[in-house]
Design a protein around this motif. Structure first.
Motif, mmCIF file in Angstrom:
data_model
loop_
_atom_site.group_PDB
_atom_site.id
_atom_site.type_symbol
_atom_site.label_atom_id
_atom_site.label_comp_id
_atom_site.label_asym_id
_atom_site.label_seq_id
_atom_site.Cartn_x
_atom_site.Cartn_y
_atom_site.Cartn_z
ATOM 1 N N GLU A 5 0.827 -1.201 0.000
ATOM 2 C CA GLU A 5 0.000 0.000 0.000
ATOM 3 C C GLU A 5 0.865 1.257 0.000
ATOM 4 O OE1 GLU A 5 -2.492 -0.373 3.380
ATOM 5 O OE2 GLU A 5 -3.852 -1.837 2.443
ATOM 6 N N ILE A 8 2.266 1.698 -3.524
ATOM 7 C CA ILE A 8 1.211 2.199 -4.416
ATOM 8 C C ILE A 8 0.931 3.672 -4.141
ATOM 9 C CG2 ILE A 8 -1.244 2.014 -4.994
ATOM 10 C CD1 ILE A 8 -1.006 -0.998 -4.496
ATOM 11 N N HIS A 9 0.891 4.030 -2.866
ATOM 12 C CA HIS A 9 0.648 5.434 -2.490
ATOM 13 C C HIS A 9 1.751 6.334 -3.028
ATOM 14 C CE1 HIS A 9 0.731 8.996 0.172
ATOM 15 N NE2 HIS A 9 -0.585 8.862 0.159
ATOM 16 N N GLN A 12 1.238 6.868 -6.726
ATOM 17 C CA GLN A 12 0.049 7.683 -6.984
ATOM 18 C C GLN A 12 0.325 9.170 -6.809
ATOM 19 O OE1 GLN A 12 -2.758 5.921 -4.256
ATOM 20 N NE2 GLN A 12 -3.691 4.628 -5.844
ATOM 21 N N HIS A 13 1.238 9.506 -5.902
ATOM 22 C CA HIS A 13 1.476 10.907 -5.569
ATOM 23 C C HIS A 13 2.855 11.429 -5.998
ATOM 24 C CE1 HIS A 13 -1.770 9.686 -2.821
ATOM 25 N NE2 HIS A 13 -2.166 10.934 -2.898
ATOM 26 N N SER A 15 4.776 9.993 -8.904
ATOM 27 C CA SER A 15 5.233 9.351 -10.140
ATOM 28 C C SER A 15 6.150 10.266 -10.954
ATOM 29 C CB SER A 15 4.042 8.910 -10.996
ATOM 30 O OG SER A 15 3.210 10.018 -11.312
#
Length: 217
Positions: A5, A8-9, A12-13, A15
């Motif tokens: 997680e 992934i977080h 998402q913020h 990249s």
């Protein structure tokens, strides 16, 4: 699950920051390997023609290979006063140069006599003999040096973050500084994957440039 997680977080913020780090890593690594090739290839060819120069070159540059990458990086900063990308490129060039230079020297100094003598008897000029006979025969060992240099440079480029050179090392050192395992994993795995990708691309290029070496595969 929490680690996945967190990763992934991050993507998402962040990249854009990640792809910037990838670009910086590739940029400084590519320039360093290219510069080492531009310097090492002609010096290797020249040193292969004289036994005393060859002994000096192989001995001196073999000694340079024992210097740790981080120590070399700080030495370049101390000697040149540069920091950031310029210092990183110089240090990585110095790191890549020995293996390219030594492999080129050995490749051209151990060429078989028969093909060269046959070319001479057929009236080939020195330049024709070099480009059509000597260089193709020397390519396999030279290319092995380029692949080794590329792998070492990509791995060592993570240290460029120490002096503001950017790259994937920024993720690794940020993870160490703030105790973020997700950043350590992202930076480390990305650097390893990049190294494997570059070696795969170089292997494909080798098959194109030296097709006869893979005829039996």
């Amino acid at each position: 699950m929490l680690m996945i997680e967190a990763i992934i977080h991050y993507f998402q913020h962040n990249s854009a920051d990640f792809f910037l780090a990838i670009w910086q890593h590739v940029y400084i690594s590519a320039i360093a390997v290219f510069a080492a090739l531009i310097i090492g290839f002609p010096l290797g060819v020249l040193s292969s023609r004289n036994k005393h120069i060859r002994t000096f070159v192989t001995g001196t540059f073999s000694a340079l290979r024992v210097i740790p990458s981080l120590a070399l990086l700080f030495l370049i900063v101390a000697l040149t006063g540069m920091i950031g990308v310029p210092a990183a490129v110089v240090a990585l060039t110095v790191l890549a140069l020995p293996v390219i230079l030594i492999n080129t020297t050995v490749a051209f100094s151990q060429l078989p006599d028969a093909p060269v003598e046959a070319a001479t008897s057929l009236g080939f000029t020195q330049w024709q003999t070099f480009w059509q006979i000597k260089l193709p025969l020397a390519k396999p060992l030279m290319f092995a040096g380029i692949k080794t240099a590329a792998a070492e440079v990509i791995a060592s480029a993570t240290l460029a973050a120490f002096i503001g050179g950017g790259g994937l090392g920024t993720l690794i050192f940020s993870g160490l500084r703030i105790m973020r395992t997700d950043l350590l994993l992202i930076g480390g795995i990305s650097a390893a994957a990049l190294s494997l990708l570059v070696l795969a691309l170089l292997n494909l290029l080798e098959r194109f440039l030296i097709p006869w070496r893979h005829l039996s595969n």
